[in-house]
Design a protein around this motif. Structure first.
Motif, mmCIF file in Angstrom:
data_model
loop_
_atom_site.group_PDB
_atom_site.id
_atom_site.type_symbol
_atom_site.label_atom_id
_atom_site.label_comp_id
_atom_site.label_asym_id
_atom_site.label_seq_id
_atom_site.Cartn_x
_atom_site.Cartn_y
_atom_site.Cartn_z
ATOM 1 N N ALA A 502 0.786 -1.146 -0.035
ATOM 2 C CA ALA A 502 -0.058 -0.040 0.292
ATOM 3 C C ALA A 502 0.792 1.333 -0.035
ATOM 4 O O ALA A 502 1.777 1.372 0.738
ATOM 5 C CB ALA A 502 -0.941 -0.202 1.400
ATOM 6 N N GLY A 503 0.482 2.336 -1.028
ATOM 7 C CA GLY A 503 1.331 3.385 -1.113
ATOM 8 C C GLY A 503 2.697 3.327 -1.635
ATOM 9 O O GLY A 503 3.303 4.522 -1.809
ATOM 10 N N ALA A 504 2.983 2.146 -2.085
ATOM 11 C CA ALA A 504 4.223 2.057 -2.639
ATOM 12 C C ALA A 504 4.153 2.091 -4.273
ATOM 13 O O ALA A 504 3.262 1.999 -4.899
ATOM 14 C CB ALA A 504 4.774 0.577 -2.443
ATOM 15 N N ALA A 505 5.396 2.697 -4.961
ATOM 16 C CA ALA A 505 5.488 2.717 -6.305
ATOM 17 C C ALA A 505 6.936 2.402 -6.862
ATOM 18 O O ALA A 505 7.924 2.582 -6.149
ATOM 19 C CB ALA A 505 5.055 4.354 -6.726
ATOM 20 N N VAL A 506 6.862 1.520 -8.045
ATOM 21 C CA VAL A 506 7.882 1.215 -8.734
ATOM 22 C C VAL A 506 7.841 0.993 -9.992
ATOM 23 O O VAL A 506 6.542 0.308 -10.383
ATOM 24 C CB VAL A 506 8.595 -0.054 -8.006
ATOM 25 C CG1 VAL A 506 7.788 -1.445 -8.100
ATOM 26 C CG2 VAL A 506 10.144 -0.481 -8.577
#
Length: 548
Positions: A502-506
């Motif tokens: 949750a809330g991560a980006a890659v």
């Protein structure tokens, strides 16, 4: 040395061999009824059922079954969630000297029809919602041998001594061969029932495989095998009458059936059920009932670790936590420990080994194989022999990859009405598991992958689990699965499917670069796909076949 060393004692002081104590789970159940009949056997939300009450209900259902000629050797299908009715139905089948057939409650009409036809079930115990949405159509078609249907509700037993018959449920259940379970309890109250089966080698349960390698097959779990498997849990985890088992694995699955129900009935302890797994509901049950032991899929613990408001104190009562069903990445295990404080121990088994075949001794550090990065699945449990074999059946030395083969009292004698499949996989009491792994010089076992999941890229073998473990080491990745896809040049190429925290980006490029820093080039994903959730079976195992 070509096999696991037969040490007198395992790390942690466990003996390598024990004496089987019971010929059936009913033997143990009867002993606990005689010793303390008023001890709570099941806790369900705010309700509870004692050992005496549980047996009274099982005897009532066994008597009701007998009114239509149901008896020794017949099959009772249990099409339920994790409800007290499941345990009642299981014991009723055994009291009638019959065989239980657990059915996945997520199965639809086509799948249920196949299982009822293949098992030849003469009766079904189900939930009202499943009766209306699936079973009424299946039984009404006349395509099965079912003669009786018993219907329970998920709302039954949510308070102690709950004997309600919900008006909506009662009005909607129709037909001469369809009876509410609550009506059975009232009509057949006080019925005497049979003692434990006389033949420990007789079938107790037909547990259907997940069908990941073809049509589901009914593994014949015997009374002796279930009793010994329950005893393994009792001795390995040190369970006693003061313990409380949290039932988070589906009861229709071999892990829930043995690691929850059989372990509780053999140990004489209390089993906490919550209908089905929902993180917030399970967290409430943990806070209320303070369980001491559980076993489940790693996905369940990942869910609990991410539950809103969860603290380490919530899980402090759990002195023994085990996970099976799929290999665990070391990074994921440490992430869960840091978040909620539980130390997950590996356990390994399959339907055909009646659940436990390998486990890490409680409190013992789990080794990691330096060559593959795999976390050990543990040591062979009591009275169990494990070997690593090549394709020709030759035993391989430590450190060499091959197929895991297992023999022991818990291995099933075969598959229901499938002699060819039985002969193909089980010889002389030893089963070829289809899992690829290795044994180290100290006797610890490690799994790499399923034989059927290996990817052949440009002639090189790629084991998906190794790549998945690397991906799970990235802080943005919550879940990962790797599959082989057709490639004109390489034959197959590696594709990863991931879900993010949750809330991560890659980006896909960043994940591919992350893998290239840690893996040989041929092992690295050529493409990454992002999804909200990976497809899983009811036991929480990722379905790579569905991804392919």
């Amino acid at each position: 040395m070509t096999e696991a060393p037969w040490l007198r004692n395992y790390p942690g002081g466990l003996p390598s061999h024990i004496t089987p104590e019971y010929g059936s789970v009913l033997d143990a159940f009867d002993a606990h009824i005689a010793e303390n009949p008023d001890r709570d056997a099941i806790a369900y939300f705010d309700g509870a059922i004692t050992y005496r009450e549980l047996d009274d209900r099982a005897c009532a259902l066994a008597a009701a079954l007998s009114t239509r000629g149901f008896g020794p050797g017949d099959r009772l299908a249990l099409y339920l969630q994790n409800d007290p009715a499941f345990v009642v139905g299981l014991l009723a089948a055994w009291r009638a000297r019959a065989v239980a057939v657990p059915v996945n409650p997520m199965n639809k009409a086509r799948e249920v029809t196949y299982l009822l036809q293949d098992s030849g079930a003469a009766a079904v115990l189900t939930l009202d919602g499943l009766y209306h949405s699936v079973l009424r159509e299946v039984v009404g078609s006349g395509s099965t041998a079912v003669r009786q249907v018993f219907v329970a509700s998920a709302l039954d037993d949510q308070t102690r001594n709950d004997r309600r018959v919900l008006p909506a449920t009662a009005a909607a259940i129709t037909g001469p061969d369809v009876v509410l379970l609550s009506t059975v309890y009232a009509r057949f109250a006080g019925q005497a029932c049979a003692s434990a089966p006389t033949d420990p080698a007789s079938p107790a349960v037909l547990t259907y495989t997940s069908g990941t390698t073809g049509v589901p097959k009914g593994a014949i779990n015997t009374h002796r095998g279930l009793a010994f498997a329950g005893q393994i849990y009792r001795e390995w985890m040190g369970l006693g009458s003061d313990d409380v088992i949290l039932g988070i694995a589906p009861l229709f699955h071999i892990t829930g059936l043995v690691g929850h129900v059989c372990a509780a009935l053999v140990s004489g302890c209390r089993l906490v059920l919550v209908h089905r797994f929902e993180g917030s509901v399970v967290l409430d049950a943990i806070r209320e009932h303070r369980p001491t032991f559980t076993v489940g899929a790693i996905t369940a613990f990942t869910n609990l670790a991410g539950a809103e408001g969860a603290t380490k104190e919530d899980f402090a009562s759990l002195r023994a936590v085990y996970s099976g069903g799929a290999p665990i990445a070391p990074e994921l295990r440490e992430r869960i420990r840091d978040r909620i404080g539980i130390v997950i121990h590996n356990i390994y088994g399959m339907t055909e080994t009646t659940s436990p075949a390998h486990a890490v001794p409680l409190g013992v550090a789990t080794p990691v194989d330096p060559g593959t990065g795999a976390l050990s699945i543990g040591l062979p449990v009591f009275n169990t022999r494990a070997r690593i074999l090549d394709d020709d059946g030759t035993v391989l030395p430590p450190g060499k990859l091959g197929e895991l083969a297992i023999s022991g009292p818990q291995v099933v004698p075969g598959y229901w009405n499938k002699p060819v499949d039985t002969a193909d996989r089980i010889t002389g009491g030893e089963i070829r598991t289809g899992d690829v792994g290795l044994m180290d010089a100290e006797g610890w076992f490690y799994l790499v992958d399923r034989k059927s999941d290996v990817i052949i890229a440009s002639g090189y073998k790629v084991w998906p689990r190794e790549v998945e473990d690397v991906l799970l080491g990235h802080p943005a990745v919550r879940e990962a699965a790797v599959v082989g896809v057709p490639d004109e040049y390489r034959g197959q190429t590696v594709r990863a499917v991931v879900s993010l925290r949750a809330g991560a980006a890659v980006t896909d490029g960043e994940l591919i670069a992350f893998c290239r820093d840690r893996l040989a080039a041929y092992k690295c994903p050529r493409a990454v796909e992002f999804v909200g959730e990976l497809p899983k079976n009811a036991a929480g195992k990722v379905l790579r076949r569905g991804l392919r």
